[in-house]
Every structure is written in C-alpha cells, then in structure tokens.
Design a protein around this motif. Structure first.
Motif, PDB file in Angstrom:
ATOM      1  N   UNK A   1     -15.817 -22.371  -7.396  1.00 32.54           N
ATOM      2  CA  UNK A   1     -16.121 -22.073  -5.991  1.00 32.54           C
ATOM      3  C   UNK A   1     -15.462 -20.771  -5.543  1.00 32.54           C
ATOM      4  N   UNK A   2     -14.254 -20.513  -6.034  1.00 26.37           N
ATOM      5  CA  UNK A   2     -13.630 -19.233  -5.719  1.00 26.37           C
ATOM      6  C   UNK A   2     -14.468 -18.088  -6.283  1.00 26.37           C
ATOM      7  N   UNK A   3     -14.942 -18.249  -7.506  1.00 27.42           N
ATOM      8  CA  UNK A   3     -15.809 -17.227  -8.099  1.00 27.42           C
ATOM      9  C   UNK A   3     -17.092 -17.076  -7.286  1.00 27.42           C
ATOM     10  N   UNK A   4     -17.659 -18.200  -6.856  1.00 24.84           N
ATOM     11  CA  UNK A   4     -18.905 -18.148  -6.077  1.00 24.84           C
ATOM     12  C   UNK A   4     -18.689 -17.429  -4.748  1.00 24.84           C
ATOM     13  N   UNK A   5     -17.538 -17.626  -4.141  1.00 24.01           N
ATOM     14  CA  UNK A   5     -17.213 -16.918  -2.902  1.00 24.01           C
ATOM     15  C   UNK A   5     -17.263 -15.407  -3.125  1.00 24.01           C
ATOM     16  N   UNK A   6     -16.709 -14.943  -4.239  1.00 21.45           N
ATOM     17  CA  UNK A   6     -16.722 -13.516  -4.558  1.00 21.45           C
ATOM     18  C   UNK A   6     -18.145 -13.045  -4.848  1.00 21.45           C
TER      19      UNK A   6
END
Length: 232
Positions: free
Chosen positions: A121-126
C-alpha cells in the motif's frame, strides 16, 4: 480500531534526532498495547505520519552490507554527510535535501495485520502520486520500492522503502526523490543493487524544481484512501 492519523511536518531535521523521536513514539504505542493486554482494557492506540527532510545522510539497514558505502569517514565529512547503521529492514540508502521522507508510525491492528500488504500500500501510494504527474511507475519483482521502466536497461528507482515492525507497530518508511541531488547516490550501491540507476521527479519531468508541498498533499490524499484513514 482507531484509524485517525496525526500528520506532523517536521521540516528539516537531523536524522539521529528524528530517529530518536520515532523511537519514543514507537515505544509509547507498544507500551500502551502491552498495558491494554495486561490490564484487559482497550485504550485506543494513536497513529502518526511524520514528514521530514534530512541533511545529507546515509543509513544502513540491519541486514545491509557496509561495503555498499563507498566513502570512508574523511570522505563523508568532505561531502557534508553523516552515516548511521539503523534498525530497519533493507540495505543502504541516502536521504537529503529535495527528498520527501515519510515515517508512518501506525498500529496496524487499527488497520490490518499484514506487513506485506502494508508495504504494497505504501508503494501504491507512491505509484498513484507519480501518476498524478503523468509518470507510469511500478514495483520491481523482489525489490521493495517504486521504479520506472522495470525490466529494461533503463530501470531506475525513484522511491526507496525500509520499515521496522514490532507488535504490529511500524516505524521508518519511504523516501521519495522529488528535487534530490542524485550525485549523492554515486557514493553508495543503493539498496545493495548493482547496475540500476536512481532518479528524481524533477528529472523525470524535465523541471528545475517541483513543489514539494503539492507532492505531500497528493501523498496524503492517496494514503487516506488506501488506508481508509482520517487525519487530525
């Protein structure tokens, strides 16, 4: 389940003092969880998202290889940089001016108990934030973080990630290159990965400077949606 996240803008702050600050918040949340279980109460645990910009610093994760730092102490001083071996996952990375560093200190039991999902999810935010600027970015199989042109000779990393978690409480986080001086990455083997470049948002967009406040607003928008969070 408390999904309220307190967002703190720390400005330009020394790495070690920020790390100590993270550790204090982390310990307070863990201690509260231990107290809740011991006393069979359910006091809500807080969540935080810290934004910060560090002076030039190299950090090495607990499983990292010191040989991936290509400078000795004297050369670090010449570069105006510091070095710390720290307690997150991952290998070596660089933080410095022009980079947005985010430290989510979350009790994942308020959201979901899945570290793999948390990182994705952190990657998806980026990825979603970069898409707002017209850039197509993606994950690279087996490599945490966010990349461009994966699977080509031009693969380059734009966001590094490394986290620590204990009792489902997280710390450390992500570093997105926005207006970064990429020359500082020449002094390390980033994340221990040879033969792959590093890039920055301003370079990709062909601009001298990107508004970092605007980037943070976009990050917060996507974080809120992905984590179903509220802010205070």
């Amino acid at each position: 389940m408390n999904k309220v996240v307190e967002v703190q803008e720390l400005g330009i702050k020394d790495y070690k003092s920020t790390w100590d600050y993270q550790e204090d918040i982390f310990k307070n949340i863990v201690d509260l969880k231990i107290k809740n279980r011991r006393e069979e109460v359910e006091l809500p645990t807080p969540n935080y998202l810290l934004f910060v910009e560090h002076p030039h610093v190299y950090t090495l994760g607990k499983s990292g290889d010191l040989s991936n730092l290509l400078l000795n102490k004297e050369q670090l001083t010449e570069k105006g940089a510091t070095f710390y071996k720290i307690n997150r996952g991952g290998d070596i990375t660089y933080h410095g001016p022009g980079q947005i560093v985010g430290y989510p200190i979350l009790d994942l039991e308020n959201f979901f108990t899945d570290i793999h999902k948390y990182l994705r999810l952190l990657e998806e935010m980026i990825i979603l934030t970069l898409a707002d600027y017209g850039l197509q970015s993606e994950r690279s199989p087996g490599e945490t973080g966010v990349w461009l042109d994966v699977g080509t000779p031009f693969a380059r990393k734009i966001c590094a990630m490394g986290v620590r978690a204990s009792r489902w409480v997280t710390m450390h986080g992500f570093a997105l290159n926005v207006n970064a001086d990429l020359g500082y990455f020449d002094n390390i083997i980033p994340c221990g990965i040879r033969g792959k470049a590093v890039t920055s948002l301003n370079v990709e967009l062909g601009k001298k400077h990107i508004d970092e406040t605007e980037v943070k607003e976009k990050l917060l928008k996507h974080f809120k949606t992905l984590f179903e969070a509220e802010y205070k």
